[in-house]
Design a protein around this motif. Structure first.
Motif, PDB file in Angstrom:
ATOM      1  N   THR A 163       0.789  -1.101  -0.145  1.00 26.48           N
ATOM      2  CA  THR A 163       0.021  -0.055  -0.031  1.00 26.48           C
ATOM      3  C   THR A 163       0.826   1.276   0.159  1.00 26.48           C
ATOM      4  O   THR A 163       2.164   1.310  -0.060  1.00 26.48           O
ATOM      5  N   VAL A 164       0.272   2.429  -0.082  1.00 25.03           N
ATOM      6  CA  VAL A 164       1.095   3.745   0.162  1.00 25.03           C
ATOM      7  C   VAL A 164       0.423   4.425   1.119  1.00 25.03           C
ATOM      8  O   VAL A 164      -0.821   4.800   1.071  1.00 25.03           O
ATOM      9  N   VAL A 165       1.224   4.933   2.049  1.00 30.66           N
ATOM     10  CA  VAL A 165       0.837   5.815   3.169  1.00 30.66           C
ATOM     11  C   VAL A 165       1.474   7.243   2.888  1.00 30.66           C
ATOM     12  O   VAL A 165       2.658   7.357   2.808  1.00 30.66           O
ATOM     13  N   THR A 166       0.601   8.371   2.576  1.00 32.40           N
ATOM     14  CA  THR A 166       0.940   9.621   2.728  1.00 32.40           C
ATOM     15  C   THR A 166       0.597  10.302   3.863  1.00 32.40           C
ATOM     16  O   THR A 166      -0.088  10.424   4.489  1.00 32.40           O
ATOM     17  N   VAL A 167       1.880  10.915   4.119  1.00 38.06           N
ATOM     18  CA  VAL A 167       2.036  11.772   5.468  1.00 38.06           C
ATOM     19  C   VAL A 167       2.366  13.126   5.386  1.00 38.06           C
ATOM     20  O   VAL A 167       3.020  13.466   4.364  1.00 38.06           O
ATOM     21  N   ASP A 168       1.988  13.890   6.403  1.00 39.74           N
ATOM     22  CA  ASP A 168       2.556  15.183   6.495  1.00 39.74           C
ATOM     23  C   ASP A 168       3.867  15.222   7.052  1.00 39.74           C
ATOM     24  O   ASP A 168       4.526  14.560   7.954  1.00 39.74           O
ATOM     25  N   LEU A 225      11.093  10.698  10.225  1.00 34.56           N
ATOM     26  CA  LEU A 225      10.215  10.026   9.288  1.00 34.56           C
ATOM     27  C   LEU A 225       9.547   8.831   9.383  1.00 34.56           C
ATOM     28  O   LEU A 225       8.210   8.617   9.368  1.00 34.56           O
ATOM     29  N   GLU A 226      10.361   7.988  10.046  1.00 33.34           N
ATOM     30  CA  GLU A 226       9.581   6.602  10.427  1.00 33.34           C
ATOM     31  C   GLU A 226       8.581   7.048  11.445  1.00 33.34           C
ATOM     32  O   GLU A 226       7.828   6.036  11.871  1.00 33.34           O
ATOM     33  N   LYS A 227       8.964   7.624  12.493  1.00 35.71           N
ATOM     34  CA  LYS A 227       8.050   8.113  13.506  1.00 35.71           C
ATOM     35  C   LYS A 227       6.697   8.658  12.951  1.00 35.71           C
ATOM     36  O   LYS A 227       5.691   8.260  13.596  1.00 35.71           O
ATOM     37  N   VAL A 228       6.831   9.562  12.104  1.00 39.04           N
ATOM     38  CA  VAL A 228       5.428  10.101  11.490  1.00 39.04           C
ATOM     39  C   VAL A 228       4.761   9.138  10.844  1.00 39.04           C
ATOM     40  O   VAL A 228       3.634   9.056  10.935  1.00 39.04           O
ATOM     41  N   MET A 229       5.495   8.053  10.092  1.00 41.94           N
ATOM     42  CA  MET A 229       4.596   7.155   9.421  1.00 41.94           C
ATOM     43  C   MET A 229       3.970   6.253  10.538  1.00 41.94           C
ATOM     44  O   MET A 229       3.010   5.605  10.342  1.00 41.94           O
ATOM     45  N   GLN A 230       4.626   5.686  11.631  1.00 44.99           N
ATOM     46  CA  GLN A 230       4.216   5.055  12.634  1.00 44.99           C
ATOM     47  C   GLN A 230       2.678   5.508  13.359  1.00 44.99           C
ATOM     48  O   GLN A 230       1.773   4.848  13.501  1.00 44.99           O
ATOM     49  N   VAL A 246      -7.771  -1.425  23.259  1.00 44.26           N
ATOM     50  CA  VAL A 246      -7.227  -2.106  22.065  1.00 44.26           C
ATOM     51  C   VAL A 246      -5.826  -1.313  22.200  1.00 44.26           C
ATOM     52  O   VAL A 246      -5.843   0.216  21.742  1.00 44.26           O
ATOM     53  N   GLN A 247      -5.011  -1.649  22.329  1.00 42.76           N
ATOM     54  CA  GLN A 247      -3.437  -0.947  22.446  1.00 42.76           C
ATOM     55  C   GLN A 247      -2.766  -1.302  21.039  1.00 42.76           C
ATOM     56  O   GLN A 247      -2.366  -2.545  20.966  1.00 42.76           O
ATOM     57  N   VAL A 248      -2.431  -0.299  20.540  1.00 42.46           N
ATOM     58  CA  VAL A 248      -1.661  -0.509  19.070  1.00 42.46           C
ATOM     59  C   VAL A 248      -0.053  -0.208  19.135  1.00 42.46           C
ATOM     60  O   VAL A 248       0.247   1.003  19.659  1.00 42.46           O
ATOM     61  N   LYS A 249       0.385  -0.830  18.739  1.00 40.81           N
ATOM     62  CA  LYS A 249       2.024  -0.589  18.377  1.00 40.81           C
ATOM     63  C   LYS A 249       2.682  -0.730  17.061  1.00 40.81           C
ATOM     64  O   LYS A 249       2.314  -1.782  16.568  1.00 40.81           O
ATOM     65  N   VAL A 250       3.015   0.401  16.425  1.00 41.02           N
ATOM     66  CA  VAL A 250       3.534   0.188  15.109  1.00 41.02           C
ATOM     67  C   VAL A 250       4.936   0.565  14.948  1.00 41.02           C
ATOM     68  O   VAL A 250       5.670   1.519  15.568  1.00 41.02           O
ATOM     69  N   GLU A 251       5.742  -0.298  14.082  1.00 43.10           N
ATOM     70  CA  GLU A 251       7.088  -0.105  14.027  1.00 43.10           C
ATOM     71  C   GLU A 251       7.246   0.055  12.219  1.00 43.10           C
ATOM     72  O   GLU A 251       6.951  -1.224  11.673  1.00 43.10           O
ATOM     73  N   SER A 252       7.711   1.011  11.795  1.00 41.47           N
ATOM     74  CA  SER A 252       7.885   1.311  10.589  1.00 41.47           C
ATOM     75  C   SER A 252       9.342   1.476  10.255  1.00 41.47           C
ATOM     76  O   SER A 252       9.996   2.201  10.895  1.00 41.47           O
ATOM     77  N   PHE A 253       9.977   1.002   8.926  1.00 36.40           N
ATOM     78  CA  PHE A 253      11.000   1.008   8.780  1.00 36.40           C
ATOM     79  C   PHE A 253      11.417   1.460   7.250  1.00 36.40           C
ATOM     80  O   PHE A 253      10.739   0.803   6.433  1.00 36.40           O
ATOM     81  N   ILE A 254      12.355   2.381   6.983  1.00 37.22           N
ATOM     82  CA  ILE A 254      12.522   2.784   5.778  1.00 37.22           C
ATOM     83  C   ILE A 254      13.783   2.234   5.120  1.00 37.22           C
ATOM     84  O   ILE A 254      14.745   2.321   5.627  1.00 37.22           O
TER      85      ILE A 254
END
Length: 400
Positions: free
Chosen positions: A259-264, A322-327, A380-388
């Motif tokens: 998918t594509v995630v667009t962030v500010d 950037l990774e934090k913003v995507m998370q 519901v507790q959500v944790k996200v880890e994103s890597f570029i």
């Protein structure tokens, strides 16, 4: 004398075994290959629509400059007090025996879905010809017949167009999901998992959707388009979820492939596109003071696809930021999806089944009131880890 009879009897039995395979044979020219079935209900009667393949015209349509100019499919409609009755009454119109072994799509009208879909699966599961791997979709804001009446330009068989579109958008975008008949049947027996399925609607001018001119222009006047996800509760349609909220559902279900995630970025809105190439979701449950808590952990890997701001991708601090913003963006999508489902009191994520597997004894007390009492207030507790992983051939943006 008796000894000599045994070889003869064995030989006759062997010959009889070879003859058993032809007793129920049916010639292809005597069969009507039903590729899709549409089901609606009006005034207490079921309306069944059958999309029947015309093999000669399908073959002709794929050959340049040759073959028949007729339509590749034909549509037949019949009504009845039950679905079996409607199917049998179709013999008044079809000159061949209806054959469901090649049916790969079932379309349910929105009004019937609101009333309930259990009866549909009763007849489907009892029919030995129907494959449980067939896809099922909802006709959004229209009837199943209207959806199956649309002629499509690229894939000559409209049912195949919907199935391929569903598979492609699930793989590349992640706001729709393919649902098989067997998955719906299984969910009916689970107290902690509700049904969710994709919908389609006719985009454009419906009046000419069944006209052959619709496939003879560069821009068809009517198109089939994948729409929102349908939320069910106890077999009845109770609501819809779309766009980023729908993608949040697929994040939890571990259905995101790409998918594509667009962030500010800082003051710039929609400044950067993050192409997700891999994603993995893990859902676990815990009991604290007798109350269940769900933990959703999502890990994503992806590339930078596009940027509209000046970012130095050679700077590790910029990458981490950037990774934090995507998370945060992915986490927000998941939390919105949970909020929508809790508002509808429908556990489309299967959190109840996670609790069931982890705490089977405690689940017996929660089972009957899960959707109405426990799920709407579930923590519901959500944790996200994103890597570029890659930033492309350019390390600096054109924008300075």
């Amino acid at each position: 004398m008796k000894i000599k009879r045994y070889p003869f009897l064995i030989f006759m039995l062997f010959i009889c075994m070879l003859l058993f395979g032809c007793w129920s044979k049916k010639e292809l020219r005597d069969l009507a290959l039903i590729i899709a079935v549409g089901i609606d209900k009006k005034d207490g009667k079921y309306i069944s629509t059958f999309q029947v393949v015309n093999p000669g015209n399908v073959a002709g349509a794929t050959q340049r400059g040759g073959g028949s100019t007729g339509l590749p499919v034909a549509l037949y409609t019949s009504t009845g007090d039950t679905l079996v009755e409607a199917s049998r009454k179709a013999s008044k119109q079809i000159s061949r025996i209806p054959y469901y072994a090649h049916t790969n799509l079932v379309v349910v009208g929105e009004e019937l879905a609101k009333e309930g879909i259990q009866q549909i699966f009763d007849v489907v599961e009892r029919n030995p010809q129907f494959r449980p791997t067939a896809n099922i979709v909802i006709a959004r804001k229209q009837t199943a017949k209207q959806l199956l009446s649309v002629l499509t330009p690229v894939d000559k068989i409209p049912a195949n167009q919907m199935i391929k579109t569903l598979e492609l958008t699930e793989m590349m975008w992640g706001e729709n999901v393919g649902t098989r008949l067997r998955e719906v049947i299984e969910s009916f027996s689970l107290a902690g998992k509700e049904v969710i399925m994709s919908s389609f609607h006719v985009d454009g001018n419906r009046k000419h959707s069944d006209d052959q001119e619709n496939v003879r222009t560069m821009e068809p006047t009517a198109r089939l388009r994948a729409s929102e996800l349908a939320i069910f509760k106890r077999g009845k349609l109770v609501g819809w979820i779309g766009k980023e909220d729908a993608r949040g559902v697929l994040w939890i279900l571990d259905k995101i492939k790409q998918t594509v995630v667009t962030v500010d970025w800082k003051e710039e809105k929609e400044a950067l596109s993050y192409k997700v190439v891999r994603a993995k979701t893990k859902v676990t449950a815990q009991l604290r003071n007798g109350k269940p808590i769900i933990f959703v952990t999502v890990a994503t890997e992806g590339d930078i696809g596009e940027t509209f701001v000046a970012i130095d991708f050679t700077d590790p601090k910029q990458i981490v930021a950037l990774e934090k913003v995507m998370q945060q963006e992915i986490k927000a999508e998941i939390e919105k999806a949970v909020h929508v489902a809790q508002k509808k009191k429908s556990d489309i994520f299967g959190f109840g089944e996670v609790v069931h597997r982890t705490y089977p004894k405690e689940w017996k007390k929660m089972k009957k009131m899960w959707n109405d009492k426990y799920f709407p207030k579930l923590d519901v507790q959500v944790k996200v880890e994103s890597f570029i992983r890659r930033t492309g051939l350019r390390t600096r943006s054109y924008i300075q």
